[in-house]
Structure formats: structure tokens, C-alpha cells
Design an enzyme around this catalytic site. Sequence first.
Site, mmCIF file in Angstrom:
data_model
loop_
_atom_site.group_PDB
_atom_site.id
_atom_site.type_symbol
_atom_site.label_atom_id
_atom_site.label_comp_id
_atom_site.label_asym_id
_atom_site.label_seq_id
_atom_site.Cartn_x
_atom_site.Cartn_y
_atom_site.Cartn_z
ATOM 1 N N CYS A 89 -1.345 -10.653 -4.652
ATOM 2 C CA CYS A 89 -0.190 -10.547 -5.543
ATOM 3 C C CYS A 89 0.005 -9.069 -5.893
ATOM 4 C CB CYS A 89 -0.353 -11.444 -6.770
ATOM 5 S SG CYS A 89 -1.822 -11.119 -7.766
ATOM 6 N N ALA A 90 0.531 -8.801 -7.071
ATOM 7 C CA ALA A 90 0.868 -7.426 -7.438
ATOM 8 C C ALA A 90 -0.355 -6.531 -7.588
ATOM 9 C CB ALA A 90 1.684 -7.414 -8.731
#
Length: 141
Positions: A89-90
Amino acid sequence: MSSYVTDVSAAPSEIALAHFEARLTFEADCWDVHDAMRRGLKDFVLLDVRGPDAYQKAHIPGAVNLPYGKIIERKLSDWPKDTLFVVYCAGPHCNAANKAAVRFARLGRPVKELIGGMTGWADEGFPYAHGVEEGQLEQVA
């Protein structure tokens, strides 16, 4: 007088070995993923579990986009049950990769988390891709 580092003794070697070997069963690092992809080793699927807008803005080259909330067996049916998925993810401030890993584990699918996600990738100096890549899953809203 001791430091905070040595206030608690290090684990005995056999316990440390078990701990660190176990961690490697849950994690992959950016350099190893980059190296495998650069060499064309396709023994895992790199999965960006953020939303489609974030993926299109920037993602790791070669990653497939499937938001963690959309991970269901039907969406994974193109891959054999023993396919290893590496989810990201981020970055460390985001837990979408953890949520995705839980979904994979509940489905009985092998999974590892990419340490650092997008932030880790950038820290290594690796480039991002933009837009939607060929062979991408159907876009899910």
C-alpha cells in the site's frame, strides 16, 4: 551503567534465529522484489491494494491493482491456489497491506507484505509507473 540498548539482553541465538526466519515468511523487501522483476522472475504476483485512483497516479511497475476490500476468491481465480501474492500500500503509515494479507490468509492463499510499500520503493530510488498497465484486472469501483 548500561544503555537502553543493553538494559534488556539480546535473545539467545536459537530464539533470534527462529524469530528472524519467521519474519521472512511474512515480508519481502523492495530490493528483492525489484531484482526479481528486473530479472523477469515471475514466481509471485505483486499486488497494489490501494484504490484505482492512487494506482493510476503512481504504482510499482508490474504491479496489479486490486483494492484490499475487493479481494475475494472470484477475483483470484485466474491464479493457481499456491500463487504467492506480495501486497503493498502507501507505506508504513497505511495498513491496507495488512488488511489485504488478512484476506489472503482467510482465503488460504500464500501472502507476504512488501516492507515499506510505496514509501520504501521510493526510498530505494526505484521508479514508479503511471496509468493502467496491460494485463490489468478489470477496474473495480
